[in-house]
Design a protein around this motif. Structure first.
Motif, PDB file in Angstrom:
ATOM      1  N   MET A 158     -17.369  -2.726   0.071  1.00  0.00           N
ATOM      2  CA  MET A 158     -16.306  -3.194   0.979  1.00  0.00           C
ATOM      3  C   MET A 158     -15.217  -2.132   1.074  1.00  0.00           C
ATOM      4  SD  MET A 158     -14.117  -6.736   0.738  1.00  0.00           S
ATOM      5  CE  MET A 158     -13.061  -7.255   2.086  1.00  0.00           C
ATOM      6  N   ASP A 159     -14.781  -1.815   2.279  1.00  0.00           N
ATOM      7  CA  ASP A 159     -13.756  -0.795   2.500  1.00  0.00           C
ATOM      8  C   ASP A 159     -12.385  -1.470   2.498  1.00  0.00           C
ATOM      9  OD1 ASP A 159     -12.516   1.566   3.020  1.00  0.00           O
ATOM     10  OD2 ASP A 159     -12.875   1.497   5.188  1.00  0.00           O
ATOM     11  N   LEU A 160     -11.660  -1.341   1.390  1.00  0.00           N
ATOM     12  CA  LEU A 160     -10.365  -1.997   1.259  1.00  0.00           C
ATOM     13  C   LEU A 160      -9.264  -1.201   1.947  1.00  0.00           C
ATOM     14  CD1 LEU A 160     -10.087  -3.234  -2.435  1.00  0.00           C
ATOM     15  CD2 LEU A 160     -10.711  -4.549  -0.422  1.00  0.00           C
ATOM     16  N   PRO A 161      -8.334  -1.883   2.627  1.00  0.00           N
ATOM     17  CA  PRO A 161      -7.152  -1.170   3.129  1.00  0.00           C
ATOM     18  C   PRO A 161      -6.272  -0.739   1.967  1.00  0.00           C
ATOM     19  CG  PRO A 161      -6.902  -3.541   3.414  1.00  0.00           C
ATOM     20  CD  PRO A 161      -8.310  -3.326   2.940  1.00  0.00           C
ATOM     21  N   ARG A 162      -5.486   0.295   2.184  1.00  0.00           N
ATOM     22  CA  ARG A 162      -4.563   0.732   1.142  1.00  0.00           C
ATOM     23  C   ARG A 162      -3.557  -0.376   0.852  1.00  0.00           C
ATOM     24  NH1 ARG A 162      -4.298   6.498   0.568  1.00  0.00           N
ATOM     25  NH2 ARG A 162      -2.513   6.215  -0.820  1.00  0.00           N
ATOM     26  N   ILE A 163      -3.272  -0.578  -0.422  1.00  0.00           N
ATOM     27  CA  ILE A 163      -2.464  -1.689  -0.895  1.00  0.00           C
ATOM     28  C   ILE A 163      -0.970  -1.392  -0.752  1.00  0.00           C
ATOM     29  CG2 ILE A 163      -1.806  -2.931  -3.008  1.00  0.00           C
ATOM     30  CD1 ILE A 163      -4.797  -2.432  -3.891  1.00  0.00           C
ATOM     31  N   VAL A 164      -0.187  -2.411  -0.406  1.00  0.00           N
ATOM     32  CA  VAL A 164       1.261  -2.365  -0.513  1.00  0.00           C
ATOM     33  C   VAL A 164       1.638  -3.308  -1.649  1.00  0.00           C
ATOM     34  CG1 VAL A 164       3.477  -2.809   0.599  1.00  0.00           C
ATOM     35  CG2 VAL A 164       1.581  -1.827   1.919  1.00  0.00           C
ATOM     36  N   SER A 165       2.095  -2.753  -2.765  1.00  0.00           N
ATOM     37  CA  SER A 165       2.413  -3.529  -3.959  1.00  0.00           C
ATOM     38  C   SER A 165       3.870  -3.965  -3.923  1.00  0.00           C
ATOM     39  CB  SER A 165       2.147  -2.709  -5.224  1.00  0.00           C
ATOM     40  OG  SER A 165       2.574  -3.401  -6.377  1.00  0.00           O
ATOM     41  N   THR A 180       0.920 -12.049  -1.144  1.00  0.00           N
ATOM     42  CA  THR A 180       0.962 -10.586  -1.204  1.00  0.00           C
ATOM     43  C   THR A 180       0.378 -10.137  -2.538  1.00  0.00           C
ATOM     44  OG1 THR A 180       3.204 -10.567  -2.128  1.00  0.00           O
ATOM     45  CG2 THR A 180       3.012 -10.496   0.283  1.00  0.00           C
ATOM     46  N   PHE A 181       0.204  -8.829  -2.691  1.00  0.00           N
ATOM     47  CA  PHE A 181      -0.459  -8.275  -3.870  1.00  0.00           C
ATOM     48  C   PHE A 181       0.503  -7.374  -4.632  1.00  0.00           C
ATOM     49  CE2 PHE A 181      -3.623  -5.603  -6.114  1.00  0.00           C
ATOM     50  CZ  PHE A 181      -4.423  -6.603  -6.645  1.00  0.00           C
ATOM     51  N   GLU A 182       0.269  -7.239  -5.932  1.00  0.00           N
ATOM     52  CA  GLU A 182       1.081  -6.356  -6.772  1.00  0.00           C
ATOM     53  C   GLU A 182       0.190  -5.671  -7.791  1.00  0.00           C
ATOM     54  OE1 GLU A 182       3.071  -7.980 -10.288  1.00  0.00           O
ATOM     55  OE2 GLU A 182       2.971  -9.939  -9.308  1.00  0.00           O
ATOM     56  N   THR A 183       0.712  -4.587  -8.390  1.00  0.00           N
ATOM     57  CA  THR A 183      -0.035  -3.895  -9.448  1.00  0.00           C
ATOM     58  C   THR A 183       0.681  -3.940 -10.791  1.00  0.00           C
ATOM     59  OG1 THR A 183       0.860  -1.624  -9.372  1.00  0.00           O
ATOM     60  CG2 THR A 183      -0.703  -2.253  -7.638  1.00  0.00           C
ATOM     61  N   ASP A 184       1.986  -4.243 -10.802  1.00  0.00           N
ATOM     62  CA  ASP A 184       2.803  -4.343 -12.026  1.00  0.00           C
ATOM     63  C   ASP A 184       2.858  -3.039 -12.822  1.00  0.00           C
ATOM     64  OD1 ASP A 184       4.553  -5.863 -13.581  1.00  0.00           O
ATOM     65  OD2 ASP A 184       2.993  -6.389 -15.012  1.00  0.00           O
ATOM     66  N   ASP A 233     -12.058  -9.972   6.977  1.00  0.00           N
ATOM     67  CA  ASP A 233     -11.287  -8.723   7.021  1.00  0.00           C
ATOM     68  C   ASP A 233      -9.821  -8.961   7.378  1.00  0.00           C
ATOM     69  OD1 ASP A 233     -13.558  -7.345   6.369  1.00  0.00           O
ATOM     70  OD2 ASP A 233     -13.962  -6.594   8.396  1.00  0.00           O
ATOM     71  N   VAL A 234      -9.553  -9.898   8.266  1.00  0.00           N
ATOM     72  CA  VAL A 234      -8.162 -10.158   8.674  1.00  0.00           C
ATOM     73  C   VAL A 234      -7.355 -10.672   7.476  1.00  0.00           C
ATOM     74  CG1 VAL A 234      -6.668 -11.614  10.103  1.00  0.00           C
ATOM     75  CG2 VAL A 234      -8.719 -10.558  11.087  1.00  0.00           C
ATOM     76  N   THR A 235      -7.930 -11.584   6.707  1.00  0.00           N
ATOM     77  CA  THR A 235      -7.233 -12.131   5.542  1.00  0.00           C
ATOM     78  C   THR A 235      -7.036 -11.068   4.477  1.00  0.00           C
ATOM     79  OG1 THR A 235      -8.100 -14.350   5.973  1.00  0.00           O
ATOM     80  CG2 THR A 235      -7.320 -13.891   3.736  1.00  0.00           C
ATOM     81  N   VAL A 236      -8.061 -10.258   4.238  1.00  0.00           N
ATOM     82  CA  VAL A 236      -7.942  -9.181   3.250  1.00  0.00           C
ATOM     83  C   VAL A 236      -6.802  -8.246   3.620  1.00  0.00           C
ATOM     84  CG1 VAL A 236      -9.082  -7.135   2.292  1.00  0.00           C
ATOM     85  CG2 VAL A 236     -10.359  -9.275   2.541  1.00  0.00           C
ATOM     86  N   HIS A 237      -6.731  -7.878   4.885  1.00  0.00           N
ATOM     87  CA  HIS A 237      -5.669  -6.980   5.336  1.00  0.00           C
ATOM     88  C   HIS A 237      -4.300  -7.624   5.147  1.00  0.00           C
ATOM     89  CE1 HIS A 237      -3.238  -4.458   8.048  1.00  0.00           C
ATOM     90  NE2 HIS A 237      -4.155  -3.541   7.853  1.00  0.00           N
ATOM     91  N   LYS A 238      -4.209  -8.919   5.431  1.00  0.00           N
ATOM     92  CA  LYS A 238      -2.933  -9.616   5.278  1.00  0.00           C
ATOM     93  C   LYS A 238      -2.452  -9.590   3.834  1.00  0.00           C
ATOM     94  CE  LYS A 238      -2.955 -13.010   9.049  1.00  0.00           C
ATOM     95  NZ  LYS A 238      -2.922 -14.459   9.372  1.00  0.00           N
ATOM     96  N   ILE A 239      -3.310  -9.998   2.897  1.00  0.00           N
ATOM     97  CA  ILE A 239      -2.804 -10.186   1.538  1.00  0.00           C
ATOM     98  C   ILE A 239      -2.674  -8.877   0.776  1.00  0.00           C
ATOM     99  CG2 ILE A 239      -3.648 -12.550   1.450  1.00  0.00           C
ATOM    100  CD1 ILE A 239      -5.921 -11.679  -0.292  1.00  0.00           C
ATOM    101  N   LEU A 240      -3.407  -7.838   1.155  1.00  0.00           N
ATOM    102  CA  LEU A 240      -3.291  -6.562   0.450  1.00  0.00           C
ATOM    103  C   LEU A 240      -2.212  -5.664   1.035  1.00  0.00           C
ATOM    104  CD1 LEU A 240      -6.963  -5.538  -0.444  1.00  0.00           C
ATOM    105  CD2 LEU A 240      -5.282  -6.812  -1.805  1.00  0.00           C
ATOM    106  N   ARG A 241      -1.808  -5.892   2.291  1.00  0.00           N
ATOM    107  CA  ARG A 241      -0.765  -5.036   2.856  1.00  0.00           C
ATOM    108  C   ARG A 241       0.002  -5.665   4.012  1.00  0.00           C
ATOM    109  NH1 ARG A 241      -1.671   0.134   4.054  1.00  0.00           N
ATOM    110  NH2 ARG A 241      -0.644   0.274   6.059  1.00  0.00           N
ATOM    111  N   ARG A 257       5.096  -7.016   6.885  1.00  0.00           N
ATOM    112  CA  ARG A 257       5.881  -7.937   7.708  1.00  0.00           C
ATOM    113  C   ARG A 257       7.089  -8.453   6.947  1.00  0.00           C
ATOM    114  NH1 ARG A 257       5.158 -13.396   8.003  1.00  0.00           N
ATOM    115  NH2 ARG A 257       3.153 -13.192   6.918  1.00  0.00           N
ATOM    116  N   MET A 258       6.909  -8.820   5.695  1.00  0.00           N
ATOM    117  CA  MET A 258       8.000  -9.351   4.882  1.00  0.00           C
ATOM    118  C   MET A 258       9.153  -8.358   4.771  1.00  0.00           C
ATOM    119  SD  MET A 258       7.796 -10.569   0.880  1.00  0.00           S
ATOM    120  CE  MET A 258       7.868  -8.948   0.090  1.00  0.00           C
ATOM    121  N   LEU A 259       8.822  -7.106   4.523  1.00  0.00           N
ATOM    122  CA  LEU A 259       9.835  -6.090   4.256  1.00  0.00           C
ATOM    123  C   LEU A 259      10.210  -5.269   5.491  1.00  0.00           C
ATOM    124  CD1 LEU A 259       8.316  -4.955   0.865  1.00  0.00           C
ATOM    125  CD2 LEU A 259      10.541  -6.059   1.142  1.00  0.00           C
ATOM    126  N   GLY A 260       9.582  -5.551   6.604  1.00  0.00           N
ATOM    127  CA  GLY A 260       9.895  -4.799   7.816  1.00  0.00           C
ATOM    128  C   GLY A 260       9.568  -3.327   7.699  1.00  0.00           C
TER     129      GLY A 260
END
Length: 403
Positions: free
Chosen positions: A1-8, A347-351, A375-383, A388-391
């Protein structure tokens, strides 16, 4: 699976020794925080609080000295690079840490290893929402320290990162008028996140029910500043037996976030400030479906005697889905309950660099959690939700995708 780059949305920074010498105005430096290296004696975590002694013959440790108090750095908060069984309550120096803990250039390299595009970092020495400065006796110096920390955060830690390190600022918790001024000062230079206490009364501050914080919430709403609340930002962790091992507090840590969410859902704050955004950090999310179910049930069955009939006109879960974000890094139960948690709220984090951090296996941990999702859900929760939250403006990021 090709994951989008994460925003932690939840990482941490170890402050460099030069922070206050560089960023605190000269007239305050003698009374401000000073770095030192000295031996540490006993270090323990009891009832949700650290206890320690100094020992000239002990393990060399980097400390901050401020108003006669000492604040040591501990291996568990700079744990990346150590074997799991070596992540102990020992003192540590910056020289023994992975440089990404305190050096922004090295952090970016470690983010690349972890498949992370952007990162929001909470403070360490000031504590998660600036309690160190709120507890200081000299509030003139404390205010200067808050501003100096924010200047360092914006200009040095995040300044040359190309938007990959996201500024998270402090407020002077002891004065809501000063807090509003600091929100506005930082928003004017693009800051869209501030750290706040999950349960301010535990810090001896007014509750969110009093209306005292309304000017702060109004300023955050007007500037698009997200109110970020980390577990432990009340200077307490949930405890059971007073002599329970720290593993008990670690297991129960989500309770602070759950208590805070209930507070907000029934406070009327989200009614009065419908564009205010809250973000719960490091609380995971598997508990959220029942917390929302219970809140809605209480609202339906108990709102008259429960004191919220006129204060909260709609079921509380609706305010959560509209205005609140959660995050996770190891929570398969939460992912399995994603429809109730909210596909637009997670959202996702790495701590990084704490003992709980998924680094350097973050990509694999994320993959293990999102495998089977569309894919749409994966993109939402990983980045996407974090963007959107942080603009954030990450349309030209390394993976060529934005929100």
């Amino acid at each position: 699976m090709d994951l989008p780059r994460i925003v932690s949305v939840d990482d941490h920074v170890i402050e460099p020794a030069h922070l206050f010498d560089t960023w605190l105005p000269a007239k305050y430096r003698e009374r401000g925080p000073k770095p030192l290296t000295a031996g540490i004696g006993e270090l323990a975590y009891v009832g949700g609080r650290y206890r320690f002694t100094t020992d000239p013959e002990g393990e060399p440790t980097d400390w901050w000295e401020y108003e006669g108090n000492l604040f040591p750095y501990k291996r568990v908060i700079a744990a990346v690079g150590f074997d799991r069984d070596a992540m102990t309550l020992e003192g540590i120096t910056r020289a023994d840490m992975r440089p990404g803990c305190w050096d922004p250039g090295e952090r970016l390299k470690d983010m690349d290893v972890g498949h992370v595009e952007a990162s929001l970092c909470f403070p360490t020495f000031p504590r998660f929402c600036g309690q160190t400065f709120a507890e200081a006796a000299d509030k003139e110096v404390a205010l200067a320290c808050v501003r100096a920390y924010n200047d360092w955060m914006v200009q040095e830690w995040c300044g040359d990162s190309g938007g990959r390190l996201i500024p998270l600022c402090l407020i002077p918790l002891w004065d809501v008028r000063l807090a509003v001024a600091e929100i506005e000062r930082n928003a004017a230079r693009g800051v869209r996140a501030v750290t706040f206490s999950e349960l301010p009364t535990h810090l001896g501050l007014p509750s969110i029910h009093t209306g005292y914080w309304d000017p702060f919430f109004a300023a955050c709403q007007d500037t698009g500043t997200v109110v970020c609340m980390h577990i432990g930002s009340s200077s307490q962790m949930p405890a059971a037996s007073p002599d329970a091992p720290p593993a008990v507090q670690a297991t129960l840590s989500f309770n602070n976030a759950m208590a805070s969410l209930a507070d907000f859902l029934f406070s009327g704050v989200l009614v009065r400030f419908p564009r205010l955004k809250l973000a719960y950090s490091e609380g995971q999310m598997g508990w959220i479906p029942y917390a929302l179910e219970r809140a809605d049930d209480v609202w339906r069955e108990h709102r008259a005697w429960g004191g919220v009939r006129d204060l909260v006109p709609e079921p509380p879960s609706g305010y959560y889905y509209r205005q609140v974000f959660c995050c996770f890094f190891r929570d398969k139960h939460g992912v399995a309950s994603l429809d109730a948690v909210g596909r637009d709220n997670a959202t996702f984090e790495t701590d990084y660099p704490h003992v709980d951090s998924t680094w350097p296996h973050t990509r694999q941990v994320a993959l293990d959690h999102v495998r089977g999702l569309d894919d749409v859900t994966v993109h939402k929760i990983l980045r996407g939700n974090a963007i959107r939250m942080l603009g954030l403006d990450l349309a030209c990021g390394p993976d060529g995708a934005g929100a």
